[in-house]
Design a protein around this motif. Structure first.
Motif, mmCIF file in Angstrom:
data_model
loop_
_atom_site.group_PDB
_atom_site.id
_atom_site.type_symbol
_atom_site.label_atom_id
_atom_site.label_comp_id
_atom_site.label_asym_id
_atom_site.label_seq_id
_atom_site.Cartn_x
_atom_site.Cartn_y
_atom_site.Cartn_z
ATOM 1 N N LYS A 188 42.319 42.853 47.939
ATOM 2 C CA LYS A 188 42.905 41.901 47.003
ATOM 3 C C LYS A 188 42.389 42.131 45.583
ATOM 4 C CE LYS A 188 45.332 38.361 45.711
ATOM 5 N NZ LYS A 188 46.804 38.426 45.679
ATOM 6 N N ILE A 189 41.103 42.369 45.446
ATOM 7 C CA ILE A 189 40.516 42.588 44.125
ATOM 8 C C ILE A 189 41.018 43.892 43.507
ATOM 9 C CG2 ILE A 189 38.356 43.048 42.895
ATOM 10 C CD1 ILE A 189 37.003 41.127 44.913
ATOM 11 N N VAL A 190 41.057 44.958 44.298
ATOM 12 C CA VAL A 190 41.509 46.262 43.793
ATOM 13 C C VAL A 190 42.974 46.197 43.372
ATOM 14 C CG1 VAL A 190 41.988 48.653 44.444
ATOM 15 C CG2 VAL A 190 39.826 47.589 45.096
ATOM 16 N N VAL A 191 43.795 45.557 44.180
ATOM 17 C CA VAL A 191 45.220 45.435 43.861
ATOM 18 C C VAL A 191 45.428 44.633 42.576
ATOM 19 C CG1 VAL A 191 47.394 44.384 44.632
ATOM 20 C CG2 VAL A 191 46.018 45.713 46.235
ATOM 21 N N SER A 192 44.543 43.675 42.326
ATOM 22 C CA SER A 192 44.684 42.786 41.170
ATOM 23 C C SER A 192 44.029 43.327 39.904
ATOM 24 C CB SER A 192 44.071 41.419 41.492
ATOM 25 O OG SER A 192 44.673 40.840 42.634
ATOM 26 N N GLU A 193 43.328 44.449 40.007
ATOM 27 C CA GLU A 193 42.607 44.976 38.848
ATOM 28 C C GLU A 193 43.491 45.252 37.632
ATOM 29 O OE1 GLU A 193 40.314 48.288 40.196
ATOM 30 O OE2 GLU A 193 38.577 47.039 40.737
ATOM 31 N N ASN A 240 46.973 32.422 41.592
ATOM 32 C CA ASN A 240 45.922 33.419 41.847
ATOM 33 C C ASN A 240 44.796 32.878 42.719
ATOM 34 O OD1 ASN A 240 47.170 35.415 40.210
ATOM 35 N ND2 ASN A 240 46.334 34.434 38.367
ATOM 36 N N ILE A 241 45.096 31.842 43.480
ATOM 37 C CA ILE A 241 44.068 31.206 44.298
ATOM 38 C C ILE A 241 43.456 32.182 45.312
ATOM 39 C CG2 ILE A 241 45.696 30.368 46.049
ATOM 40 C CD1 ILE A 241 42.624 28.490 44.654
ATOM 41 N N LEU A 301 43.099 35.416 44.878
ATOM 42 C CA LEU A 301 42.210 36.316 44.138
ATOM 43 C C LEU A 301 40.872 35.634 43.868
ATOM 44 C CD1 LEU A 301 41.548 38.864 42.542
ATOM 45 C CD2 LEU A 301 42.768 37.866 40.584
ATOM 46 N N ARG A 302 40.922 34.369 43.462
ATOM 47 C CA ARG A 302 39.692 33.632 43.197
ATOM 48 C C ARG A 302 38.848 33.529 44.481
ATOM 49 N NH1 ARG A 302 39.024 27.462 40.757
ATOM 50 N NH2 ARG A 302 36.739 27.494 40.697
ATOM 51 N N ALA A 303 39.524 33.265 45.595
ATOM 52 C CA ALA A 303 38.810 33.171 46.873
ATOM 53 C C ALA A 303 38.189 34.517 47.251
ATOM 54 C CB ALA A 303 39.764 32.702 47.964
ATOM 55 N N ALA A 304 38.899 35.605 46.942
ATOM 56 C CA ALA A 304 38.394 36.943 47.260
ATOM 57 C C ALA A 304 37.144 37.262 46.437
ATOM 58 C CB ALA A 304 39.474 37.983 47.002
ATOM 59 N N ILE A 305 37.185 36.962 45.151
ATOM 60 C CA ILE A 305 36.035 37.230 44.279
ATOM 61 C C ILE A 305 34.838 36.381 44.701
ATOM 62 C CG2 ILE A 305 35.157 37.006 41.924
ATOM 63 C CD1 ILE A 305 37.949 37.768 40.932
ATOM 64 N N ALA A 306 35.086 35.098 44.946
ATOM 65 C CA ALA A 306 34.009 34.203 45.373
ATOM 66 C C ALA A 306 33.458 34.636 46.726
ATOM 67 C CB ALA A 306 34.519 32.768 45.441
ATOM 68 N N GLY A 307 34.348 34.998 47.644
ATOM 69 C CA GLY A 307 33.917 35.425 48.975
ATOM 70 C C GLY A 307 33.082 36.685 48.917
#
Length: 213
Positions: A95-100, A124-125, A127-133
């Motif tokens: 998710k993070i890589v795709v959103s870069e 983008n909820i 994405l936020r969950a992915a970064i926090a996780g």
């Protein structure tokens, strides 16, 4: 060596007892010492043997517990490391890589406020969950490293690049979260402690290699 002694401890004990009894006969019959002089010697000998065996048993137990503890630590370290290739961590990274590409403008120049606003938007909820996780996981394994529950040498081989990379890339966002959102310097503090330490050690190693070629 301790394993061998522990395995044959009863045979060793029997040999020592026989030796002490033989000593008693030798003192009494050959040297003609009276029983009142021989008995204290024998009692002292048995006491010394008992103390020796107790000390040996304690050392063996300590050594065995240490080995068991090391085995558990190694198992925990390995299982923690391979979690990187499993869900949900694998999904976070994807998710993070795709959103870069869509986040690029917030990294150059770095703007923690805009990045936080972007990932906080309802669309983008995930994405936020992915970064926090991801950072929560890195914080967790960093706690394990700091508390010596995980083998740092192994974890460093596995995670050095990952931890330093994410720390370098998201340092501005972590700072913004600490100062403006969470109002706490403790946010992901173990992760940043490990990352900065590993970064310094890596730079020192590279400098040494450069100088000594």
């Amino acid at each position: 060596m301790l394993d061998i002694i522990q395995k044959y401890r009863y045979r060793i004990l029997l040999v020592l007892v026989v030796c002490i009894i033989s000593l008693g006969f030798f003192l009494n019959i050959v040297l003609e010492l009276s029983p009142d002089k021989v008995v204290p010697i024998l009692v002292s000998s048995f006491a010394i043997v008992a103390l020796f065996l107790n000390a040996l048993s304690f050392e063996y137990t300590w050594f065995k517990n240490l080995k068991d503890s090391q085995g558990s630590r190694e198992s925990l370290t390995f299982n923690t490391a391979i979690d990187w290739h499993k869900s949900p961590l694998k999904d976070y990274i994807i998710k993070i890589v795709v959103s870069e590409p869509s986040m690029k403008e917030f990294f150059d120049p770095p703007d923690g406020e805009k990045l936080h606003a972007y990932i906080s938007a309802s669309e983008n909820i995930d994405l936020r969950a992915a970064i926090a996780g991801l950072f929560n996981y890195l914080e967790t394994i960093s706690i394990g490293i700091e508390q010596k529950l995980l083998d740092e040498k192994f974890m460093k081989l596995f995670y050095e690049g990952v931890i330093i990379s994410f720390y370098t890339e998201y340092k501005f966002y972590i700072t913004y979260r600490r100062e403006q959102i969470d109002k706490s310097k403790k946010l992901w503090v173990n992760f940043t402690n490990v990352a900065t330490r590993w970064e310094v050690e890596k730079e020192a190693k590279e400098a040494w290699i450069s100088l000594n070629g």
